[in-house]
Motif scaffolding. Structure first.
Motif, PDB file in Angstrom:
ATOM      1  N   HIS A   1       3.235  -4.923   4.086  1.00 38.45           N
ATOM      2  CA  HIS A   1       3.171  -5.474   5.442  1.00 38.45           C
ATOM      3  C   HIS A   1       2.672  -6.910   5.391  1.00 38.45           C
ATOM      4  O   HIS A   1       1.915  -7.277   4.493  1.00 38.45           O
ATOM      5  CB  HIS A   1       2.189  -4.675   6.312  1.00 38.45           C
TER       6      HIS A   1
ATOM      7  N   TYR B   1       0.512   5.788   0.881  1.00 35.81           N
ATOM      8  CA  TYR B   1      -0.309   6.918   1.306  1.00 35.81           C
ATOM      9  C   TYR B   1      -0.116   8.035   0.287  1.00 35.81           C
ATOM     10  O   TYR B   1       0.825   8.818   0.375  1.00 35.81           O
ATOM     11  CB  TYR B   1       0.093   7.362   2.716  1.00 35.81           C
TER      12      TYR B   1
ATOM     13  N   HIS C   1       0.844  -1.195   0.000  1.00 39.60           N
ATOM     14  CA  HIS C   1       0.000   0.000   0.000  1.00 39.60           C
ATOM     15  C   HIS C   1       0.874   1.238   0.000  1.00 39.60           C
ATOM     16  O   HIS C   1       2.076   1.178   0.146  1.00 39.60           O
ATOM     17  CB  HIS C   1      -0.999   0.000   1.170  1.00 39.60           C
TER      18      HIS C   1
ATOM     19  N   HIS D   1       4.864   0.264  -0.232  1.00 43.23           N
ATOM     20  CA  HIS D   1       5.634  -0.588   0.672  1.00 43.23           C
ATOM     21  C   HIS D   1       4.648  -1.633   1.183  1.00 43.23           C
ATOM     22  O   HIS D   1       3.443  -1.529   0.893  1.00 43.23           O
ATOM     23  CB  HIS D   1       6.252   0.226   1.821  1.00 43.23           C
TER      24      HIS D   1
ATOM     25  N   GLU E   1      -0.635  -4.589  11.910  1.00 43.48           N
ATOM     26  CA  GLU E   1       0.135  -4.169  10.733  1.00 43.48           C
ATOM     27  C   GLU E   1       1.567  -4.669  10.879  1.00 43.48           C
ATOM     28  O   GLU E   1       2.220  -5.032   9.917  1.00 43.48           O
ATOM     29  CB  GLU E   1       0.118  -2.641  10.610  1.00 43.48           C
TER      30      GLU E   1
HETATM   31 ZN   LIG Z   1       2.340   0.750   5.670  1.00 41.92          ZN
END
Ligand SMILES: [Zn+2]
Ligand SMILES: [Zn+2]
Length: 268
Positions: free
Chosen positions: A34, A9, A7, A32, A117
């Motif tokens: 997770h 931002y 994902h 990046h 996360e």
């Molecule tokens: Zn992240």
């Protein structure tokens, strides 16, 4: 259950400048990833026939079909419809999962989900009066020494009461601290709180003060107190409550793998 997803931002309809202003240090036009870990709690009556509340296989299949198969090995922003415009923060991902899993087989009810996360950050959504509450939890560590001792009691009474923990020169623990705050995702950024700000305050008020110190002797707020983990947990609550940008929900201190204490300000 777990799934690995990428994902970023970065909102596509905004300029670079606006994205950097909104997401600050978290802004990036690149992904990046997770390894998310998802826990889900349901409730219901025990079936007199099967002895189960719900068949785990059925629940697993639902989770797989509605969430894991759609999210795993995907870029959430690009490949999962819900996140085309909605930033895939842990808060928003949790809400999407909560809504997707609300519809369960007859007689079972979704109580809560927990989305990790990473090992140090998780979001919990739990049922509350027909709606839901959301908390975000951040995990920290510090090492400190202490001695359990009540000055009102004799040495023999202290030794009998606290055993090895009364050792005159002290002993230490690697404490684990969990700080939970109540959040609701911002409609634009999807973030409930700036985690960097929470870290800064918890480090300043607690972790940096206590780490590698003797609680009895070095730390002012324990003078005159017996620094049990109960007292430590309540003291940390008091140091943090009202100082964070969002309401404090709960403080958990894990002293050893075998015991932990939580406090939510009950007797404040
Ligand atoms: Zn992240
Ligand atoms: Zn101890």
């Amino acid at each position: 259950m777990s799934f690995s997803s990428g994902h970023r931002y970065w909102l596509p309809h905004l300029s670079e400048e606006e994205n950097r202003r909104l997401f600050g240090r978290w802004a990036s036009p690149y992904n990046h990833g997770h390894n998310y870990v998802l826990e889900m709690t349901v409730s219901g009556a025990i079936s007199p026939q099967t002895g189960m509340v719900i068949n785990i296989k059925e629940l697993d299949a639902l989770l797989r079909r509605r969430i894991v198969d759609r999210f795993d090995q995907k870029s959430l922003n690009d490949e999962v419809d819900e996140f085309a415009e909605l930033p895939p923060t842990a808060e928003n991902i949790s809400l999407v999962i909560w809504r997707q899993m609300l519809d369960l087989p007859q007689g079972t009810r979704l109580e809560s989900i927990q989305l990790f996360e990473n090992e140090r950050l998780f979001v919990q959504v739990s049922r509350n009066n027909g709606g839901y509450d959301m908390t975000l939890t951040r995990c920290y560590e510090f090492s400190a020494s202490h001695r359990l001792h009540c000055p009102q009691l004799s040495d023999a009474e202290n030794a009998a009461l606290f055993g090895k923990c009364n050792n005159p020169t002290g002993h230490g623990h690697n404490y684990e601290l969990e700080v939970s705050v109540r959040v609701s995702p911002d409609p634009v950024t999807g973030m409930g709180v700036d985690i960097g700000v929470v870290d800064e305050i918890v480090n300043r008020e607690v972790v940096d003060r206590y780490d590698h110190h003797n609680l009895n002797d070095d730390i002012e707020e324990f003078h005159g107190l017996n620094p049990t983990t109960e007292v430590l947990t309540r003291t940390i609550w008091r140091r943090l409550n009202g100082k964070l940008p969002v309401p404090l929900q709960k403080v958990v201190v894990k002293e050893t793998a075998r015991n932990y204490f939580e406090y939510s300000g009950e007797d404040e």
